[in-house]
Write a protein that holds these residues in place. Structure first.
Motif, short mmCIF file in Angstrom:
data_model
loop_
_atom_site.label_atom_id
_atom_site.label_comp_id
_atom_site.label_asym_id
_atom_site.label_seq_id
_atom_site.Cartn_x
_atom_site.Cartn_y
_atom_site.Cartn_z
N VAL A 93 0.91 -1.09 0.04
CA VAL A 93 -0.02 0.14 0.05
C VAL A 93 0.65 1.10 0.15
O VAL A 93 0.47 2.17 -0.12
CB VAL A 93 -0.93 0.05 1.28
CG1 VAL A 93 -1.85 -1.24 1.03
CG2 VAL A 93 -0.13 0.10 2.55
N ASP A 94 2.27 1.16 0.38
CA ASP A 94 3.08 2.19 0.48
C ASP A 94 3.33 2.78 -0.86
O ASP A 94 3.83 3.95 -1.45
CB ASP A 94 4.29 2.04 1.17
CG ASP A 94 4.00 1.81 2.67
OD1 ASP A 94 3.22 2.34 3.05
OD2 ASP A 94 4.64 0.98 3.23
N ASN A 109 8.35 6.71 -2.00
CA ASN A 109 9.09 7.75 -1.32
C ASN A 109 9.72 7.37 -0.24
O ASN A 109 9.19 7.47 0.86
CB ASN A 109 8.34 9.10 -1.36
CG ASN A 109 7.56 9.63 -2.67
OD1 ASN A 109 8.56 9.90 -3.53
ND2 ASN A 109 6.59 9.92 -2.85
N PRO A 110 10.78 6.65 -0.02
CA PRO A 110 11.29 6.04 1.03
C PRO A 110 12.23 7.13 1.83
O PRO A 110 13.39 7.29 1.60
CB PRO A 110 12.43 4.94 0.71
CG PRO A 110 12.84 5.32 -0.84
CD PRO A 110 11.73 6.44 -1.28
N GLY A 134 20.94 10.77 -0.78
CA GLY A 134 19.70 10.66 -0.41
C GLY A 134 18.59 10.09 -1.84
O GLY A 134 19.33 10.34 -2.91
N ILE A 135 17.63 9.75 -1.49
CA ILE A 135 16.85 9.15 -2.67
C ILE A 135 15.67 9.99 -2.95
O ILE A 135 14.76 10.58 -1.94
CB ILE A 135 16.35 7.64 -2.13
CG1 ILE A 135 17.36 6.72 -2.13
CG2 ILE A 135 15.17 6.94 -3.36
CD1 ILE A 135 17.10 5.26 -1.55
N GLU A 161 16.05 6.51 -7.65
CA GLU A 161 16.60 7.74 -8.32
C GLU A 161 17.21 8.56 -7.33
O GLU A 161 16.61 8.81 -6.32
CB GLU A 161 15.29 8.60 -9.06
CG GLU A 161 15.65 9.84 -9.64
CD GLU A 161 14.67 10.33 -9.98
OE1 GLU A 161 14.78 11.53 -11.12
OE2 GLU A 161 13.47 10.19 -9.79
N LEU A 162 18.40 8.94 -7.55
CA LEU A 162 19.10 9.46 -6.48
C LEU A 162 18.93 10.99 -6.34
O LEU A 162 18.24 11.72 -7.49
CB LEU A 162 20.70 9.43 -6.41
CG LEU A 162 21.24 8.02 -6.65
CD1 LEU A 162 22.77 7.89 -6.76
CD2 LEU A 162 20.73 7.12 -5.00
N ARG A 163 19.01 11.66 -5.38
CA ARG A 163 18.64 13.16 -5.48
C ARG A 163 19.59 14.10 -5.90
O ARG A 163 19.35 15.17 -6.38
CB ARG A 163 18.55 13.74 -3.72
CG ARG A 163 17.11 13.01 -3.27
CD ARG A 163 17.18 13.62 -1.69
NE ARG A 163 15.96 12.99 -1.23
CZ ARG A 163 15.75 13.30 0.20
NH1 ARG A 163 16.71 13.85 0.90
NH2 ARG A 163 14.65 12.75 0.61
#
Length: 298
Positions: A93-94, A109-110, A134-135, A161-163
């Motif tokens: 559900v996430d 969005n972890p 960060g992700i 996808e990295l920030r």
């Protein structure tokens, strides 16, 4: 006139720096130097020993302060890992469907997860060579959530996808995906390699007694109990590897690579939590290549 000359010189230096970074991003395909055994200088494995694998990534949980799994860097801000890695932390559900590409992707969005690159000798501590990112978002194909995948427990890749864009150096470089070939086919065995974190608690030899990134030669075999369309089965043939204790459970996400020519390493699969007899089961990335390239635009 003097001011203009200095300005032109600065612009030239900037262009050369940018070009150097670009070459570094693809230098895995055309290394400038090689060791005598044919490996690139930045990838010199000793069987059962330590390894500098510049594409090897760790998916790290900041909340629980532990490694979730391994992964592989495939672009300047993209990492690929098995979906089962995120299943340890997040529920179905996430994941949220995306309208882009006809709703064929789902996203996550972890906030508590980061990616560590450039590590080789200290799994949990900080290393001078490591980079932490960060992700922004994690993407999964819709097929990862279909009925057959859920019932069979079939794993799928996810794209992280990295920030920010990575800083390319000798310890952090991307690897390309194999577009074709017979690696993992039913008709022919193929040789490759896998990298994983392991230690040997039974020896005092510092090379084996601590957690390090290791290397082992691997050979594909026909999967007997798993779908060969989505899976690659591979065995490690090195006797030394059998004495090593994995420090990331089931070596989850460990990259399986093959080499075309003397130095052109390509990514084939990612280790799942499953085994097929003595062989490890890897997500077969060739089956998802169109989805990966559509999302990443490599």
């Amino acid at each position: 006139m003097c001011g203009n000359s200095w300005l032109r010189l600065l612009v030239l230096l900037w262009c050369l720096t940018w070009r150097f970074d670009l070459i570094g991003a693809v230098s895995l395909q055309q290394p400038t130097t090689q060791s005598q055994d044919g490996h690139p200088q930045y990838y010199r494995p000793s069987i059962g020993g330590s390894l500098t694998s510049p594409w090897h990534a760790l998916i790290w949980d900041n909340e629980d302060q532990k490694v979730l799994c391994n992964g592989a860097l495939i672009g300047d801000h993209w990492v690929v890992a098995p979906k089962s890695c995120l299943d340890q932390k997040f529920l179905m559900v996430d994941w949220r469907p995306l309208s882009r590409y006809g709703g064929s992707d789902l996203a996550l969005n972890p906030t508590s997860i980061v990616v560590k690159l450039g590590k080789s000798s200290d799994l949990t501590g900080f290393e001078r060579t490591e980079q932490i990112y960060g992700i922004n978002r994690v993407y999964a194909p819709a097929s990862a959530f279909d009925f057959e995948a859920i019932i069979s427990g079939r794993d799928s890749p996810v794209l992280i996808e990295l920030r920010s864009i990575i800083s390319v150096d000798a310890n952090v470089q991307s690897i390309s995906l194999q577009l074709g070939g017979v690696f993992g086919s039913k008709s022919e065995k193929s040789e490759g390699a896998t990298s994983f974190w392991a230690a040997d608690r039974s020896t005092r030899d510092p090379l084996f007694s601590q957690d390090q990134l290791r290397y082992a030669e691997a050979v594909t075999v026909t999967c007997q109990n798993h779908n060969n369309r989505y899976s690659v089965c591979a065995e490690t043939e090195d006797e030394l590897v059998k004495n090593l204790q994995p420090t990331v459970e089931d070596n989850l996400g460990s990259p399986l690579v093959t080499r075309e020519g003397a130095s052109n390493w390509q990514l084939i699969g990612l280790k799942t939590q499953r085994y097929d007899g003595d062989a490890g089961v890897y997500v077969k990335l060739q089956e998802f290549i169109d989805w990966v390239y559509r999302r990443v635009h490599l």
